[in-house]
Design an enzyme around this catalytic site. Structure first.
Site, short mmCIF file in Angstrom:
data_model
loop_
_atom_site.label_atom_id
_atom_site.label_comp_id
_atom_site.label_asym_id
_atom_site.label_seq_id
_atom_site.Cartn_x
_atom_site.Cartn_y
_atom_site.Cartn_z
N LYS A 274 15.21 15.96 21.50
CA LYS A 274 15.67 14.57 21.65
C LYS A 274 14.52 13.77 22.23
O LYS A 274 14.03 14.05 23.31
CB LYS A 274 16.88 14.51 22.60
CG LYS A 274 17.25 13.08 23.05
CD LYS A 274 18.47 13.04 23.98
CE LYS A 274 18.71 11.64 24.53
NZ LYS A 274 19.86 11.55 25.46
N ASP A 279 16.23 4.82 27.09
CA ASP A 279 17.67 4.76 26.81
C ASP A 279 18.32 3.70 27.71
O ASP A 279 18.61 3.96 28.87
CB ASP A 279 18.30 6.14 27.07
CG ASP A 279 19.79 6.15 26.76
OD1 ASP A 279 20.30 5.18 26.16
OD2 ASP A 279 20.46 7.15 27.12
N LYS A 286 23.83 0.60 30.11
CA LYS A 286 23.91 1.33 31.39
C LYS A 286 23.81 0.34 32.54
O LYS A 286 23.21 -0.73 32.39
CB LYS A 286 22.72 2.30 31.51
CG LYS A 286 22.79 3.52 30.62
CD LYS A 286 21.55 4.38 30.83
CE LYS A 286 21.57 5.61 29.93
NZ LYS A 286 22.62 6.56 30.23
N ASP A 297 14.08 10.20 28.94
CA ASP A 297 15.07 10.65 27.96
C ASP A 297 14.43 11.28 26.71
O ASP A 297 15.11 11.62 25.75
CB ASP A 297 15.97 9.47 27.58
CG ASP A 297 17.39 9.91 27.27
OD1 ASP A 297 17.76 11.04 27.68
OD2 ASP A 297 18.12 9.14 26.62
N ASP A 356 25.82 4.74 24.11
CA ASP A 356 25.00 5.48 25.09
C ASP A 356 25.01 6.98 24.78
O ASP A 356 24.21 7.73 25.35
CB ASP A 356 25.53 5.20 26.50
CG ASP A 356 24.52 5.54 27.57
OD1 ASP A 356 23.37 5.83 27.22
OD2 ASP A 356 24.90 5.51 28.76
N GLU A 358 23.73 8.48 22.43
CA GLU A 358 22.80 8.35 21.30
C GLU A 358 22.02 9.64 21.02
O GLU A 358 21.60 9.88 19.88
CB GLU A 358 21.81 7.19 21.54
CG GLU A 358 20.59 7.52 22.41
CD GLU A 358 20.90 7.97 23.83
OE1 GLU A 358 22.00 7.66 24.33
OE2 GLU A 358 20.07 8.64 24.45
N ARG A 360 22.97 12.75 20.92
CA ARG A 360 23.64 13.65 19.96
C ARG A 360 23.55 13.09 18.53
O ARG A 360 23.58 13.85 17.57
CB ARG A 360 25.10 13.88 20.40
CG ARG A 360 25.95 12.67 20.43
CD ARG A 360 27.22 12.84 21.26
NE ARG A 360 26.96 12.78 22.68
CZ ARG A 360 27.89 12.91 23.63
NH1 ARG A 360 29.14 13.13 23.29
NH2 ARG A 360 27.57 12.82 24.90
#
Ligand code: BES
Ligand code: ZN
Ligand code: ZN
Length: 508
Positions: A274, A279, A286, A297, A356, A358, A360
């Protein structure tokens, strides 16, 4: 930092700082129990130099405890540093890696440029793994994340020698030489991952990550391809594209191939990372407090690139491919939205409940694509869920697997890496939580409960029957506090475990 293996007695090593290790043989758990200290060396010059302080009671040999002696009598070194390894019956090679790192971090603020580390003479701490651990620990400890500070002082330790007596046999000698070289490769590769994770989002965009991956690949002789938006469309990577569409920064799909001569056609190991370079949460934005941290991230991607660097240099006889999905998750007029239905590369439809979640989404396409490229076994790493941090804190990371054999290989890898992972479930009983009314699945588990597992259940939808391991590293990719052996900031976990996992599949 230059590291060197020196076959010598420790007493005659000329160095600014000679680090020697001590353990406590007492088994009493009582707080005031008298420690029974011993230096892990048979050299009488060393034990004589340390004797007074060892009997004084000032030093207890607790893990990473230090005590410095200047101008030690009978030694060529300018300073002798005693470092604790804790209780003898508990000490491991992983404790020794940390203790070796403690020597280097002790030296740095004192601007000591040359350190010698004495390999323990101990039945429980074998010399080969200790040489490797000392080199890794020293290289990792030298890293500091102050890249953009104008007042940055160069405090790096220039030279570390790892000191041990010449083994009786030439094979014994070459085992130690190989261990030293492996430690250099793995330590430097983990630092490469850390340097990527440390970069701010404005500098390490997906495009920049692609450039750095390509430069690294060129340096170590890996095949590398970096694609952007057009390729995502061509491959119908709808889930990966959905995340990237809210940002003006184009996505990067990074593919690295390691195909050594003489490797069997199978297994082909697929390493998927990932790589969200920032993010914000997207439209499901967030809270601003702590958001700056979300530059890390891409920790999973950084770890994959670091592991591939190490693999290219260690040259195990097994095929490996890596797929890194890099994008920026932003809110904007073009961003994907809650309620959107997205078709992933596999053809599965996804109802977006929360933008959020994202990581996955990008991994769904990354995992599927890795199989299309021929991966027979998959491992992914991702700073995927806050829920995993709630469950395990910042000591253990989460590991999930649909296959006992692949998981067994990973457990084996952990023995060599010393990384801490705790297995969490991915049973089909949890599948109901990601069912959607409008689409095949939704991208959250609906409620807060079992958030790390519902994320894993989502990924599982895209791996089919392929043996797969999922590593949720949200709690461990960034160290909140400095340690005696490591700076605060990017940890580079799980580079070592990934490399070891790959090596467990090597054909002998
Ligand atoms: N990148 C975060 C997860 C994260 C949290 C990483 C804390 C590092 C530290 C991830 O993309 C995310 O936001 N996950 C959500 C999922 C939720 C919306 C289902 C989370 O964990 O809150
Ligand atoms: Zn997120
Ligand atoms: Zn994220």
């Amino acid at each position: 930092m230059k590291t060197e293996l020196k076959f010598s007695d420790a007493a005659s090593v000329e160095t600014e700082l000679l680090a020697v290790f001590a353990i406590d043989h007492s088994i009493s758990k009582e707080k005031d129990a008298k420690p029974e200290l011993a230096l892990l060396t048979s050299e009488s010059a060393l034990t004589a130099a340390a004797e007074a302080v060892l009997t004084s009671g000032e030093f207890k040999a607790a893990a990473n405890e230090t005590l410095l002696l200047h101008c030690p009598t009978g030694l060529a070194a300018k300073r002798l540093l005693l470092i604790g390894l804790g209780k003898a019956h508990k000490a491991t090679v992983h404790d020794f890696r940390r203790a070796a790192g403690t020597a280097v971090r002790f030296a740095k603020p004192r601007v000591i440029r040359d350190v010698a580390i004495v390999i323990p003479e101990s039945e429980i701490l074998p010399p080969g793994p200790c040489v490797r651990a000392a080199v890794e620990g020293a290289i990792l400890a030298d890293f500091d994340p102050d890249t953009y500070r104008s007042d940055r002082k160069d405090q790096s330790v220039y030279h570390v020698s790892v000191v041990t007596r010449l083994p009786d046999t030439s094979s014994g000698k070459s085992v130690l030489e190989v261990a030293c070289r492996e430690g250099e490769i793995i330590g430097e590769s983990q630092n490469f991952a850390r340097s990527l994770v440390n970069e701010p989002g404005n500098i390490l965009t997906p495009t920049e990550m692609g450039k750095r991956a390509a430069a690294m690949a060129k340096e170590v002789g890996l095949k590398c391809e970096v694609y952007s938006a057009e390729k995502l469309h061509e491959l119908k990577m709808g889930a990966f594209w959905a995340v990237s569409q809210g940002s003006v920064e184009p996505p990067a799909l990074i593919v690295l191939m390691y195909d050594p001569e003489g490797a069997p056609s199978e297994p082909v190991l697929g390493l998927v990372g990932k790589g969200i370079t920032f993010d914000t949460g997207g439209i499901s934005i967030k809270p601003s407090e702590g958001m700056e941290k979300m530059k890390y991230d891409m920790g999973g991607a950084g770890a994959m690139l670091g592991a591939m660097r190490a693999i290219a240099l260690l040259k195990p006889r097994v095929k490996v491919i890596s797929v890194v999905c890099s994008a920026e998750n932003m809110p904007s007029g073009s961003a994907y939205k809650p309620g959107d239905v997205i078709t992933a590369m596999s053809g599965k439809t996804i109802e977006v409940m929360n933008t959020d979640a994202e990581g996955r989404m990008v991994l769904a396409d990354g995992l599927y694509y890795a199989q299309q490229l021929g991966a027979t076994h998959l491992i992914d790493a991702a700073t995927l869920t806050g829920a995993c941090v709630v469950a395990l804190g910042m000591v253990n990371a989460g590991v999930f697997s649909n296959n006992e054999d692949a998981y067994g290989h990973f457990v084996e890898a952990l023995k060599a890496s010393g990384d801490k992972f705790w297995r969490l479930p991915e049973e089909d009983d949890y599948k109901d939580q990601i069912k959607s009314q409008i689409a095949d699945i939704m991208n959250t588990g609906g409620s807060r409960w079992g958030g790390a597992t519902t994320a894993a259940m989502f990924l599982k939808e895209f791996v089919g029957e392929t043996p797969w391991i999922h590593l949720d590293i949200a709690g461990v990719a960034w160290l909140e506090d400095q340690k005696p052996f490591l700076a605060k900031g990017p940890s580079g976990t799980p580079v070592r475990s990934l490399v070891e996992w790959v090596r467990t599949y090597e054909s002998k």
